[in-house]
Design an enzyme around this catalytic site. Structure first.
Site, mmCIF file in Angstrom:
data_model
loop_
_atom_site.group_PDB
_atom_site.id
_atom_site.type_symbol
_atom_site.label_atom_id
_atom_site.label_comp_id
_atom_site.label_asym_id
_atom_site.label_seq_id
_atom_site.Cartn_x
_atom_site.Cartn_y
_atom_site.Cartn_z
ATOM 1 N N GLN A 133 31.227 44.444 -0.518
ATOM 2 C CA GLN A 133 32.189 45.120 -1.750
ATOM 3 C C GLN A 133 33.216 43.904 -1.985
ATOM 4 O OE1 GLN A 133 32.057 47.492 -3.769
ATOM 5 N NE2 GLN A 133 30.137 48.274 -2.942
ATOM 6 N N SER A 134 32.739 42.636 -1.843
ATOM 7 C CA SER A 134 33.656 41.628 -2.335
ATOM 8 C C SER A 134 34.199 41.686 -3.752
ATOM 9 C CB SER A 134 32.964 39.871 -1.832
ATOM 10 O OG SER A 134 33.790 39.277 -2.470
ATOM 11 N N ASN A 135 35.522 41.760 -4.048
ATOM 12 C CA ASN A 135 36.025 41.571 -5.198
ATOM 13 C C ASN A 135 35.953 40.318 -5.700
ATOM 14 O OD1 ASN A 135 37.235 44.107 -5.216
ATOM 15 N ND2 ASN A 135 38.861 43.270 -3.888
#
Length: 387
Positions: free
Chosen positions: A106-108
């Site tokens: 879920q890396s921004n």
């Protein structure tokens, strides 16, 4: 396959200059830093607002203000936009036709990179870290993954164990080699966009804060507080604050690894700009990773919910949520340390990460009910049309 990077026609370039390439001139107090970027791409909506944040239970005389980098644009890309303005300009200058970067599932940063690449007509390859149980399964369309897949990013999954054994640099190099063999021209962006070039994004943010303060006579800050996940944001803020007129003390709350790692990593970034400064002199780092990166206790998630319900500010659970939680916990335990201070909290974004926590949040989120219609009057023909 991507073509040439997008460029604006002369008339379009006059309408605000968004997505245009422009020469970069550093703040006067940063002209001695080297190497200096030659250009940036205008990817964000700046300046982002600063406003009072009415947090509960503050020490006597303490004020907290918030810098809304969650509103930086580019599909809610938060602090990552500032770094990518410099990194994408370098990618285009080197003739890249695609970019590679690495991060958690879920890396921004990975989502922001995917959006920026598509804006500039470059392909994007993402190496995403997930659990051993899920590495062979479709990762789904939750949160950041939804945006990444909508904009056409190519996703390679690796397990946390593989990531830990091989490392992000070697993984990116492996994919880069394969793309080069296919005749592509890849450009590698490090985890979080955190290298010395990306650090300029938050050196520039300090100039922005400086200008905002100059426009408001009563807004001088004693402290700057921010989450730390890869090191680039804290390096830029700390370096800029020390060199500029701000001179605010920078406090970082780490959400992964430990403070010693980030002191050393930030040192490498500021050494890369030949600043001559010591990271331990310009930033204070405290550990708030809790259960681990992107993992939350029920208390932390309740804190995020309570702050949203009390102040209207929605924090993300991975970065700013943990930083604000750590800040208020420290204030409660050491009120004298913060008494009478004027603090600027930098909200680094990450709203989409909340979707991954929806099940954990459901029990504490706002209530609902079916509307009680009572003895409602039946609708007469010709009135109250339903659209």
């Amino acid at each position: 396959m991507a073509g040439a990077p997008a460029t604006l026609s002369a008339p379009a370039a006059q309408i605000g200059g968004f997505l245009s390439k422009k020469p970069y001139a550093p703040p006067s107090w940063a002209t001695h830093l080297s190497p200096m970027p030659s250009h940036t791409f205008s990817l964000g909506h700046f300046p982002t607002p600063i406003h009072k944040w009415n947090l509960p239970n503050l020490p006597e005389g303490t004020e907290v203000w918030i810098k809304r980098d969650d509103l930086s644009g580019m599909q809610l890309s938060g602090n990552k936009v500032r770094k990518l303005e410099f990194l994408m300009a370098d990618a285009v200058a080197q003739g890249a036709d695609c970019v590679i970067t690495v991060g958690g599932i879920q890396s921004n940063h990975c989502r922001a990179t995917a959006v920026a690449a598509r804006y500039l007509n470059l392909d994007c390859y993402l190496i995403l870290r997930t659990s051993k149980l899920l590495v062979d399964k479709d990762p789904g369309l939750v949160g950041n993954l939804l945006v990444e897949r909508l904009v056409g990013a190519h996703i390679d999954l690796v397990s946390k164990e593989e990531y830990g054994k091989i490392g992000s640099v070697a993984l990116a190099d492996l994919l880069k080699k394969r793309l080069l063999e296919e005749g592509r021209k890849p450009y590698v962006i490090p985890v979080g966009g955190s290298n010395s070039l990306g650090t300029w994004g938050y050196i520039e943010a300090i100039r922005e804060i400086e200008q905002q303060i100059q426009q408001s006579a009563d807004a001088q800050f004693d402290d700057i507080v921010v989450a730390c996940g890869s090191g680039g944001t804290i390096a830029g803020l700390a370096l800029g604050s020390r060199l500029s007129s701000l001179k605010a003390k920078v406090h970082a709350f780490s959400v992964c690894d430990d403070p010693e790692y980030f002191y050393d990593y930030a040192q490498g970034l500021i050494d890369g700009l030949q600043s001559g400064l010591d990271s331990r002199d310009i930033v204070s780092i405290e550990n708030t990773k809790g259960l681990g990166y992107a993992m939350n206790t029920a208390e932390e998630l309740k804190f995020v919910k309570d702050i949203a319900a009390t102040t209207g500010i929605v924090l993300d659970p991975v970065y700013s949520g943990k930083a604000a939680y750590g800040l208020l916990k420290d204030m409660a335990g050491n009120p004298a340390k913060w008494k009478g201070r004027k603090i600027l909290f930098v909200h680094t974004g990450g709203l989409l990460g909340l979707y991954d926590k929806a099940d954990q949040l459901s029990s504490s989120a706002g209530s609902w009910r079916r509307m009680d219609l009572g003895d409602s009057i039946p609708r007469k023909d010709g009135t109250g049309k339903m659209f």
